[in-house]
Design a protein around this motif. Structure first.
Motif, PDB file in Angstrom:
ATOM      1  N   GLU A   1      25.529  17.553 -34.056  1.00  0.00           N
ATOM      2  CA  GLU A   1      26.023  16.118 -33.811  1.00  0.00           C
ATOM      3  C   GLU A   1      25.815  15.438 -34.504  1.00  0.00           C
ATOM      4  O   GLU A   1      26.471  14.057 -33.990  1.00  0.00           O
TER       5      GLU A   1
ATOM      6  N   LYS B   1      30.909   9.775 -26.612  1.00  0.00           N
ATOM      7  CA  LYS B   1      31.860  10.096 -27.711  1.00  0.00           C
ATOM      8  C   LYS B   1      32.929   9.734 -26.218  1.00  0.00           C
ATOM      9  O   LYS B   1      33.202  10.306 -25.485  1.00  0.00           O
TER      10      LYS B   1
ATOM     11  N   ASP C   1      36.704  12.032 -30.883  1.00  0.00           N
ATOM     12  CA  ASP C   1      35.320  12.208 -30.673  1.00  0.00           C
ATOM     13  C   ASP C   1      34.613  11.604 -31.293  1.00  0.00           C
ATOM     14  O   ASP C   1      33.760  12.032 -32.145  1.00  0.00           O
TER      15      ASP C   1
END
Length: 251
Positions: free
Chosen positions: A14, A48, A52
């Motif tokens: 991430e 997000k 994404d």
């Protein structure tokens, strides 16, 4: 929109938002700091979009473990909040992140949520928080402490007097922490400038929140001082540090 919680298990996937190349040394330093602080209750959440793509992030922690000169028992404290692209600002996206922190604080039976703001560099503007029900409860210099408190029996948060910490720093001192991933790169550049200029720059890395609460500036985690005078409280480029040295050495 979705909010993704970054954990020690998924941090390399991430990322830490403000630094995306997790192979860089400065990312590794922040990752180590993050993993230690995660055990102390720190949360890092990334906003997000449907594709994404990262839009913004928030970092917050129980105030007793906050890396800022604040006294706020039983409050949650927001270290950082940022919406990256200007086109995505003023659309209520920052409020989504504030509400996520507020939800966590209430679930932990805390008294409220607080944050430091400033019109200076790298700090969130107070208007976002005022729109979410925060009020200013303390201020010092260019910094404001804002709070949203739902348990009125707890004392209001307050700022420590960081100016009282400055006189103990004699000569040239740089005091910093890895709470911001860009600090390490700045420290390295400043050290090279100091060596070239024949300046003895004493570098101290803070390793605990207790040290950061006693830092000699409002921002807390980056402090450049000369003979007890605070010269800068945010990370510097080599060029900016050279200009500061020229100005100070002329005195």
């Amino acid at each position: 929109m979705k909010i993704v919680a970054v954990t020690p298990d998924n941090v390399e996937q991430e990322t830490l938002f403000c630094i995306k190349d997790m192979k860089k040394p400065e990312a590794k330093n922040k990752q180590k700091w993050f993993e230690k602080r995660h055990k102390e209750g720190l949360k890092l959440k990334i906003l997000k979009d449907e594709a994404d793509k990262m839009i913004g992030f928030i970092e917050y922690i129980p105030a007793i473990n906050a890396w800022r000169p604040i006294d706020a028992d039983n409050f949650m404290f927001i270290h950082c909040l940022y919406i990256y692209a200007k086109k995505n600002r003023n659309q209520g996206l920052g409020s989504l992140l504030v509400k996520a922190a507020e939800k966590d604080a209430k679930e932990k039976n805390m008294a409220g949520l607080c944050v430091m703001t400033s019109k200076g560099s790298w700090m969130a503007d107070k208007r976002l928080f005022e729109q979410n029900g925060f009020i200013e409860v303390d201020n010092r210099g260019r910094f404001e402490l804002l709070s949203k408190q739902w348990n009125t029996t707890s004392p209001e948060p307050k700022l420590f007097d960081w100016t009282s910490q400055q006189n103990k720093y004699k000569g040239w001192n740089l005091v910093y922490a890895d709470q911001c991933p860009w600090h390490e790169k700045s420290v390295e550049a400043m050290l090279h400038v100091a060596l070239d200029a024949g300046i003895d720059l004493k570098i101290t890395k803070m390793e605990t929140a207790r040290e950061a609460k006693k830092a000699p500036s409002g921002f807390g985690v980056f402090n450049l001082l000369h003979d007890g005078k605070l010269l800068e409280d945010h990370y510097l480029s080599a060029t900016r540090f050279k200009n500061i040295l020229k100005k100070e050495l002329k005195k």
